[in-house]
Design a protein around this motif. Sequence first.
Motif, PDB file in Angstrom:
ATOM      1  N   ALA A 154      -0.383   4.921 -10.535  1.00 56.27           N
ATOM      2  CA  ALA A 154      -0.187   5.938  -8.911  1.00 56.27           C
ATOM      3  C   ALA A 154      -0.236   5.577  -7.378  1.00 56.27           C
ATOM      4  O   ALA A 154      -1.116   5.087  -6.729  1.00 56.27           O
ATOM      5  CB  ALA A 154      -0.896   6.824  -9.388  1.00 56.27           C
ATOM      6  N   GLU A 155       0.893   6.114  -6.642  1.00 54.26           N
ATOM      7  CA  GLU A 155       1.313   4.345  -5.571  1.00 54.26           C
ATOM      8  C   GLU A 155      -0.804   5.130  -4.917  1.00 54.26           C
ATOM      9  O   GLU A 155      -0.502   4.138  -3.824  1.00 54.26           O
ATOM     10  CB  GLU A 155       2.304   4.694  -4.718  1.00 54.26           C
ATOM     11  N   SER A 156      -0.715   6.420  -4.695  1.00 53.87           N
ATOM     12  CA  SER A 156      -1.622   6.834  -4.029  1.00 53.87           C
ATOM     13  C   SER A 156      -2.724   5.828  -3.756  1.00 53.87           C
ATOM     14  O   SER A 156      -4.333   6.141  -3.913  1.00 53.87           O
ATOM     15  CB  SER A 156      -2.206   8.447  -4.101  1.00 53.87           C
ATOM     16  N   GLU A 167       3.681   0.326  -9.023  1.00 51.83           N
ATOM     17  CA  GLU A 167       3.230   1.203  -8.519  1.00 51.83           C
ATOM     18  C   GLU A 167       4.872   2.575  -8.628  1.00 51.83           C
ATOM     19  O   GLU A 167       5.749   2.318  -8.678  1.00 51.83           O
ATOM     20  CB  GLU A 167       3.070   1.261  -7.167  1.00 51.83           C
ATOM     21  N   THR A 168       4.567   3.739  -8.959  1.00 55.26           N
ATOM     22  CA  THR A 168       5.312   4.880  -9.101  1.00 55.26           C
ATOM     23  C   THR A 168       4.983   5.927  -8.495  1.00 55.26           C
ATOM     24  O   THR A 168       3.306   6.329  -8.148  1.00 55.26           O
ATOM     25  CB  THR A 168       5.136   4.924 -10.838  1.00 55.26           C
ATOM     26  N   THR A 169       5.368   6.836  -8.220  1.00 53.95           N
ATOM     27  CA  THR A 169       5.130   8.033  -7.322  1.00 53.95           C
ATOM     28  C   THR A 169       4.970   9.376  -8.736  1.00 53.95           C
ATOM     29  O   THR A 169       4.841  11.073  -8.030  1.00 53.95           O
ATOM     30  CB  THR A 169       6.204   8.851  -6.091  1.00 53.95           C
ATOM     31  N   SER A 170       4.891   9.249 -10.027  1.00 55.76           N
ATOM     32  CA  SER A 170       4.709  10.197 -10.569  1.00 55.76           C
ATOM     33  C   SER A 170       4.142   9.955 -12.079  1.00 55.76           C
ATOM     34  O   SER A 170       3.756   8.675 -12.646  1.00 55.76           O
ATOM     35  CB  SER A 170       6.124  10.989 -11.713  1.00 55.76           C
ATOM     36  N   TYR A 209       5.913  15.876   0.644  1.00 54.66           N
ATOM     37  CA  TYR A 209       6.519  14.381  -0.722  1.00 54.66           C
ATOM     38  C   TYR A 209       8.068  14.776  -0.656  1.00 54.66           C
ATOM     39  O   TYR A 209       8.510  16.064  -1.001  1.00 54.66           O
ATOM     40  CB  TYR A 209       5.434  14.424  -1.424  1.00 54.66           C
ATOM     41  N   ASP A 253      10.865  12.957  -6.253  1.00 55.94           N
ATOM     42  CA  ASP A 253      10.283  12.250  -6.782  1.00 55.94           C
ATOM     43  C   ASP A 253       9.051  11.874  -7.463  1.00 55.94           C
ATOM     44  O   ASP A 253       8.555  11.215  -8.600  1.00 55.94           O
ATOM     45  CB  ASP A 253      11.072  10.676  -6.727  1.00 55.94           C
ATOM     46  N   ASN A 254       8.008  12.147  -6.193  1.00 54.64           N
ATOM     47  CA  ASN A 254       6.429  12.508  -6.541  1.00 54.64           C
ATOM     48  C   ASN A 254       5.934  13.616  -6.683  1.00 54.64           C
ATOM     49  O   ASN A 254       5.861  14.924  -6.134  1.00 54.64           O
ATOM     50  CB  ASN A 254       6.096  12.313  -4.962  1.00 54.64           C
ATOM     51  N   LYS A 292       7.817   9.644   0.131  1.00 56.38           N
ATOM     52  CA  LYS A 292       7.309   9.421  -1.375  1.00 56.38           C
ATOM     53  C   LYS A 292       5.945   8.835  -1.356  1.00 56.38           C
ATOM     54  O   LYS A 292       5.383   8.562  -2.263  1.00 56.38           O
ATOM     55  CB  LYS A 292       8.631   8.552  -2.008  1.00 56.38           C
ATOM     56  N   GLN A 293       5.311   8.194  -0.363  1.00 58.33           N
ATOM     57  CA  GLN A 293       4.166   7.705  -0.040  1.00 58.33           C
ATOM     58  C   GLN A 293       3.462   8.320   0.907  1.00 58.33           C
ATOM     59  O   GLN A 293       3.084   9.203   1.745  1.00 58.33           O
ATOM     60  CB  GLN A 293       4.346   6.634   0.591  1.00 58.33           C
TER      61      GLN A 293
END
Length: 300
Positions: free
Chosen positions: A99-101, A127-130, A195, A198-199, A223-224
Amino acid sequence: MPTLRALECLVAVLDAGSITEAAARLHLSQPALSHQIGALERELGTPVLERLPRGVRPTAVGRAVLADARAALAAAERVVRTGRAVAGGGAGTLRIACAESMTAGLLAPVLRAWHRHRPGVLITLTETTSADALVAALEAGEADVAVGPRPSRRSGHEEAVGREEIVLALATDHPLATRASVPITDLAGLPVVHYHPDNGLGGWLDEVAAEHGTVLDAVMRTKQAATAAELAAAGLGVALVPTTALTRTFAGALRRLKPAPHRDVVTFIVTPSDSLVRRFRSDVRHRGITVPAALLDKLS
């Protein structure tokens, strides 16, 4: 197909020039070695050795296959060396989906340690947002291990890393910055750096707010999570940000929410028998969810 043992016997006999000497080098009996040579000759349909009164020499076929036999043995040795190196955590390729976070706060210290102590391991990071996108990467064979919030559907073998807190990021001169903590209900009507759909974090935060009778008013979307925090620090609104997405150099203000939202962080894999994956997963678990002291100071 010739066995590696038969090829090893051929190479040993031709290097030694003698079946007796080759058998001693391989710790085989002469009949056992002769059996291997015989099996190879039956496979090829022709002799590979010419027996002489004193020793042996290769036939034309024996000479022709000798180089390939050596190459096959060398390749087999490389297979063993590579397999042992990967099993020991010193080589191989590890594909991580995250997860990008969580890349900076959770994974970066682990990746730094692996780069230092396991330079032979090539790491690729997606990295993904989901969280569900992480599951998809695993199921598609595009990742070996995934790190992120618990997905809506389970896949593979899941292991808890810890729980991360969602905090309020805002500019240092924002009126809410004077408070020790901020009730979620007080976010109603405030401009929120929210957000992108997509996130998955955005939808989850909307659900959390709704549980307290509050609607988050998005002034803009990204998204980030790290970007949301920086935009909030710049005065564009407030942002609800996971602590794992914040760096110790974050320049804005941070305040805890009441009640404080938390979400579980997990790793999940498909092949628990993979030793390289197990080692990395263990290191992530031992690292756990930590908040830098500089950020704790901002929250106190």
